[in-house]
Write an enzyme that holds these catalytic residues in place. Sequence first.
Site, PDB file in Angstrom:
ATOM      1  N   ASP A   1       0.362  -1.331   0.170  1.00  0.00           N
ATOM      2  CA  ASP A   1       0.127   0.081  -0.183  1.00  0.00           C
ATOM      3  C   ASP A   1       0.659   1.770   0.181  1.00  0.00           C
ATOM      4  O   ASP A   1       0.850   2.535   0.602  1.00  0.00           O
ATOM      5  CB  ASP A   1      -1.016   0.399   1.331  1.00  0.00           C
TER       6      ASP A   1
ATOM      7  N   ASN B   1     -18.131  -5.774   0.587  1.00  0.00           N
ATOM      8  CA  ASN B   1     -17.330  -5.225   1.483  1.00  0.00           C
ATOM      9  C   ASN B   1     -16.964  -3.943   1.512  1.00  0.00           C
ATOM     10  O   ASN B   1     -16.810  -3.311   2.998  1.00  0.00           O
ATOM     11  CB  ASN B   1     -15.433  -6.198   0.637  1.00  0.00           C
TER      12      ASN B   1
ATOM     13  N   GLU C   1     -11.400  -0.387  -3.029  1.00  0.00           N
ATOM     14  CA  GLU C   1     -10.688   0.597  -1.798  1.00  0.00           C
ATOM     15  C   GLU C   1      -9.040   0.494  -2.306  1.00  0.00           C
ATOM     16  O   GLU C   1      -8.927   0.932  -3.553  1.00  0.00           O
ATOM     17  CB  GLU C   1      -9.992  -1.458  -1.238  1.00  0.00           C
TER      18      GLU C   1
END
Length: 324
Positions: free
Chosen positions: A17, A160, A197
Amino acid sequence: MNNQNEYKNPIVEQRADPWVYKHSDGYYYFTASVPEYDRIELRRAASLQELENATPKTVWKKYEIGDLSANIWAPEIHFIDKKWYIYFAAARTTGTKEGLFDHRMYVLENDLENPLEGNWIEKGQIETKWESFSLDATTFEHLGVRYLVWPQKDPEIKGNSNLYIAEMENPWTIKGEPVMIATPEYDWEKIGFLVNEGPAVLIRNEKIFIAFSASSTDHNYCMGLLIASESSDLLNAKSWKKHPEPVFTTCEETGQYGPGHNSFTVSEDGTQDVIVYHSRNYKEIKGNPLYDPNRHARAQVFTWDEQGMPLFGVPVADGKPVKN
């Protein structure tokens, strides 16, 4: 020099990330998820390649129990109104596995010129419409308005996480109603988990792009793209269009698997756009992919087509040996 070979990957090993911000002082500031998920590190260097050997500074550590005590994920560093801010996600533990993946979003602040110095102050949790799983907050300013973009679980929607946008009252507070701008709808967004995400914003060519990641964190992980006109109402869900295909995916030929959760920056001379992302150099993973530490941070230059759309190409092969 061939653009695709400008950086030898990986630029930082075992950092998932990855978030890179190039500041006006000429330094690249780097933060990312560490394999232990227990702290937030910062490092800086004059070039992307030099980040690997820059000394990391731990600027915040997780708590032992309760809120902010587990799975510290995806920190981002931003410079807003002459102060530094770190956005990150954290879960909670009560000594059991309860809440271990029930994340919330938090903000830290530092008012020193060099964010590797001084103390980071906790500004608290970013409160949203729901008290539910939320993470990967990012922020950007456009036409004098600051926005937050983040993934969150709407209890009424299967899956999710969806992507939301809201205007910000200050760097740690949103105002108004969150607007959903993306939800997993294509097959490539639903492998393993129904996930949108890791948003990252790029403003170019009279358009606002939000890259995001989808599916589970193994070789199926990939990057999608939302597009809005620079002049549109960014708080209107209809302003945002999702590209129907993923724009950055696993490439068997180059040995790169599950590229995603990216950030954007520019080259050292400021003339080229650069995508920074993580991927693995092998496909098969033992156990839960979240606990495999070998998502390495990588960087490569990308270009643009005649319609002003980004051309990311494929994740390039490793340019140097990697210890797995």
